[in-house]
Motif scaffolding. Structure first.
Motif, short mmCIF file in Angstrom:
data_model
loop_
_atom_site.label_atom_id
_atom_site.label_comp_id
_atom_site.label_asym_id
_atom_site.label_seq_id
_atom_site.Cartn_x
_atom_site.Cartn_y
_atom_site.Cartn_z
N GLU A 1 0.84 -4.60 2.92
CA GLU A 1 -0.60 -4.34 2.97
C GLU A 1 -1.15 -4.41 4.39
O GLU A 1 -2.07 -3.65 4.76
CB GLU A 1 -1.33 -5.33 2.08
CG GLU A 1 -2.82 -5.07 1.95
CD GLU A 1 -3.53 -6.15 1.16
OE1 GLU A 1 -4.49 -5.82 0.44
OE2 GLU A 1 -3.14 -7.33 1.26
N GLU A 2 -0.60 -5.28 5.22
CA GLU A 2 -1.17 -5.46 6.55
C GLU A 2 -0.68 -4.43 7.57
O GLU A 2 -1.22 -4.35 8.68
CB GLU A 2 -0.86 -6.87 7.07
CG GLU A 2 0.62 -7.15 7.31
CD GLU A 2 1.31 -7.71 6.08
OE1 GLU A 2 2.43 -8.24 6.23
OE2 GLU A 2 0.73 -7.61 4.98
N GLU A 3 0.32 -3.62 7.21
CA GLU A 3 0.82 -2.62 8.15
C GLU A 3 -0.19 -1.50 8.35
O GLU A 3 -0.80 -1.02 7.39
CB GLU A 3 2.14 -2.03 7.66
CG GLU A 3 3.31 -2.98 7.75
CD GLU A 3 4.61 -2.30 7.35
OE1 GLU A 3 5.17 -1.56 8.18
OE2 GLU A 3 5.05 -2.51 6.20
N ARG A 4 -0.33 -1.05 9.58
CA ARG A 4 -1.21 0.07 9.89
C ARG A 4 -0.38 1.33 9.98
O ARG A 4 0.56 1.42 10.80
CB ARG A 4 -1.95 -0.18 11.20
CG ARG A 4 -3.00 0.86 11.52
CD ARG A 4 -3.78 0.48 12.77
NE ARG A 4 -4.80 1.47 13.10
CZ ARG A 4 -5.60 1.38 14.15
NH1 ARG A 4 -5.50 0.32 14.96
NH2 ARG A 4 -6.49 2.31 14.39
N VAL A 5 -0.68 2.30 9.16
CA VAL A 5 0.07 3.55 9.11
C VAL A 5 -0.88 4.69 9.47
O VAL A 5 -1.93 4.85 8.85
CB VAL A 5 0.69 3.77 7.71
CG1 VAL A 5 1.45 5.09 7.66
CG2 VAL A 5 1.62 2.61 7.36
N GLU A 6 -0.48 5.51 10.46
CA GLU A 6 -1.38 6.53 10.99
C GLU A 6 -0.65 7.86 11.12
O GLU A 6 0.57 7.91 11.31
CB GLU A 6 -1.89 6.12 12.37
CG GLU A 6 -2.65 4.81 12.41
CD GLU A 6 -2.98 4.37 13.82
OE1 GLU A 6 -4.14 4.01 14.06
OE2 GLU A 6 -2.07 4.41 14.68
N TYR B 1 7.82 7.67 12.10
CA TYR B 1 8.17 6.58 11.17
C TYR B 1 9.57 6.79 10.61
O TYR B 1 10.00 7.94 10.40
CB TYR B 1 7.17 6.51 10.00
CG TYR B 1 5.79 6.06 10.42
CD1 TYR B 1 5.47 4.70 10.43
CD2 TYR B 1 4.82 6.98 10.79
CE1 TYR B 1 4.20 4.28 10.80
CE2 TYR B 1 3.55 6.56 11.17
CZ TYR B 1 3.26 5.21 11.17
OH TYR B 1 2.00 4.80 11.56
N SER C 1 8.91 1.10 4.29
CA SER C 1 8.80 0.90 5.73
C SER C 1 9.89 -0.07 6.18
O SER C 1 10.50 -0.78 5.36
CB SER C 1 7.42 0.33 6.08
OG SER C 1 7.31 -1.01 5.61
N GLN D 1 0.86 -1.18 0.00
CA GLN D 1 0.00 0.00 0.00
C GLN D 1 0.90 1.23 0.00
O GLN D 1 2.06 1.17 0.44
CB GLN D 1 -0.92 0.01 1.23
CG GLN D 1 -1.89 1.17 1.34
CD GLN D 1 -2.80 1.32 0.14
OE1 GLN D 1 -2.48 2.08 -0.78
NE2 GLN D 1 -3.93 0.61 0.15
N THR E 1 -3.97 7.20 2.45
CA THR E 1 -3.77 5.89 1.84
C THR E 1 -4.24 5.98 0.39
O THR E 1 -5.40 6.30 0.13
CB THR E 1 -4.55 4.81 2.60
OG1 THR E 1 -4.06 4.77 3.95
CG2 THR E 1 -4.36 3.44 1.97
N HIS F 1 1.30 5.19 1.21
CA HIS F 1 0.81 6.16 2.18
C HIS F 1 1.53 7.48 1.97
O HIS F 1 2.77 7.52 1.94
CB HIS F 1 1.05 5.67 3.60
CG HIS F 1 0.48 4.31 3.88
ND1 HIS F 1 -0.85 4.12 4.22
CD2 HIS F 1 1.04 3.07 3.84
CE1 HIS F 1 -1.08 2.82 4.39
NE2 HIS F 1 0.05 2.17 4.17
#
Length: 481
Positions: A378-383, A388, A460, A359, A410, A361
């Motif tokens: 794809e499974e990482e949560r980025v906020e 980071y 990441s 994904q 996103t 971001h």
């Protein structure tokens, strides 16, 4: 051209598809489309072509005529041709919003499908997205060089064929053109159409003044006169002044002149001075003649009083870059019920792909400007609001820390599900508005026509570790170029 483009594919896609079919090998896969460098030596790229691509994908089918043609090649077996008779795209597609500003290395499109279907899409994806993204980017550069002025796309007669002309008109409007001369494109896509006269109109009458008067009689409220057929200053300008004053006396507006040759800086200044002296301050000056972003920027820097720019050849043929460097690579395949990341390893570091399902971001600062883009699994949560570490995609020892981003966007959105389009397509003015808003949000250093700052697209930590672990694993297995 038929709307069904199943055979619009490189032949080796079909030979691979038959190989998969005959080997009964068709796992679920994920392919990604991305590009390797921004075109024109620029600092940004404008994504275009998504809607026509998805519409074509939804219609893909091999007709009886298609299969007969393939049979005649003497290479395809009956069981594969039978398989093609029922083949439709049944996968899912994720994509960036059309009109978005995008950057090298990040997936613009992600295709989730059985291997055979994903393979079939490669040539079509690259053909449509590479060209329209290239032209939209060229148009955006021209629009920025004009100080966000009025740019008209005049490229029909110099475009690469009928379909190239139509696609270029669509993409140029997304990138910033205000209108097109291509009437069919105007009807098909809802683009405003513009046009005035050619030199042949002036030459068809007994005098230039008569030609101007006849045109003004027909179009008194949208009269732009081409003044360089004979002598721009001594003849064309003087006759235009006569007609312009007559129109103004009659209460008509929207009068102007067009320059299509000569020293546009000198001539535009002479024309502006003369028009103003005759009380025609509201008269507009349009210019054309082999224009591009560098010429327009130079003319404005020298104070040329030009209001409208007609750009043809160098826009629709994307002068300066023959093609976007878009590629389509396998990112993952399903093994024993789980997706396994796939990577292309190369002796050229810039050609090593980023593995796995990803994904994108985009991080923004407090003023709404993008800071950088982060590729994550794809499974990482980025906020927003978290810290980071952004790793260089080729050199794992290089990184930067991003702290306190005010917003994270996103970018990849689902646009097809089970072979069906599941997104609403904005109209072209909305796509143009998105492109302009994206461009304006960029720091001016990324928008420079010459020597722009390079926008960072990073990995990441998790994706970085995955990539370089796979590179190490494959190092002893042999690499290709």
């Amino acid at each position: 051209m038929s709307s069904n483009l199943a055979l619009l594919t490189d032949f080796y896609e079909l030979t691979m598809m038959q190989g998969y079919c005959l080997n009964h090998y068709n796992p679920d896969t994920v392919f990604e489309m991305f590009f390797r460098r921004p075109p024109f030596g620029g600092g940004f790229t404008v994504f275009a072509g998504l809607q026509p691509l998805l519409e074509r994908v939804a219609e893909l089918a091999f007709t009886a005529e298609d299969r007969s043609y393939l049979e005649a090649q003497g290479l395809f077996r009956p069981e594969f041709l039978d398989y093609l008779s029922d083949l439709r795209f049944t996968g899912d597609i994720w994509a960036m919003p059309e009109g978005s500003v995008v950057f090298p290395g990040e997936p613009l499109l992600r295709v989730h499908a059985p291997l055979i279907q994903g393979q079939l899409l490669e040539s079509l994806v690259l053909n449509i997205l590479n060209f329209q993204t290239l032209v939209a980017t060229k148009a955006a550069r021209i629009w920025l060089a004009s100080n966000e002025g009025t740019v008209l796309e005049f490229g029909l007669r110099r475009a690469q064929g009928v379909n190239g002309a139509l696609a270029a008109s669509r993409a140029a409007f997304i990138g910033g053109a205000a209108a097109t001369s291509n009437t069919l494109a105007g009807r098909m896509f809802g683009i405003p159409v513009r046009g005035t006269m050619a030199h042949s109109w002036v030459m068809a009458f007994s005098s230039e003044l008569e030609a101007f008067r006849k045109y003004a009689e027909v179009y008194p409220d949208s009269c732009t006169l081409l003044i360089d057929t004979y002598d721009t200053v001594k003849s064309g300008l003087e006759n235009a002044v006569v007609v312009g004053k007559s129109l103004k006396a009659g209460g008509h507006r929207h009068f102007g002149v067009r320059l299509d040759s000569g020293d546009l800086e000198y001539l535009s200044k002479q024309v502006r001075q003369r028009l103003d002296a005759e009380g025609l301050q509201e008269a507009a000056i349009a210019a054309s003649n082999e224009l591009d972003e560098e010429i327009i920027q130079q003319l404005l820097a020298q104070g040329a009083p030009i209001d409208t720019w007609g750009v043809g050849t160098h826009l629709v043929t994307a002068k300066g870059d023959s093609a976007l460097t878009g590629v389509y690579k396998l990112a993952a395949r399903k093994v024993d019920g789980r997706y396994q990341p796939a990577i292309k390893v190369s002796n050229n570091p810039e050609k090593i792909s980023d593995p796995g399902i990803k994904q994108v971001h985009r991080f923004y600062n407090g003023s709404g400007s993008p800071i950088a883009d982060l590729l994550a699994t794809e499974e990482e949560r980025v906020e927003a609001g978290r810290d980071y570490r952004f790793y260089h995609p080729r050199y794992p020892y290089k990184f930067m820390d991003v702290t306190g981003a005010k917003r994270v966007q996103t970018l990849l959105e689902q646009v097809m599900l089970g072979g069906k389009i599941v997104t609403e397509f904005p109209d072209l003015p909305a796509l143009q508005g998105r492109a302009r808003a994206n461009l304006r949000s960029l720091d001016h250093t990324y928008r420079r026509i010459l020597n722009p700052h390079l926008y960072k697209v990073s990995l990441s930590e998790k994706l970085k570790d995955l990539k370089f672990r796979l590179i190490a694993e494959y190092a002893g297995k042999g690499t290709g170029a």
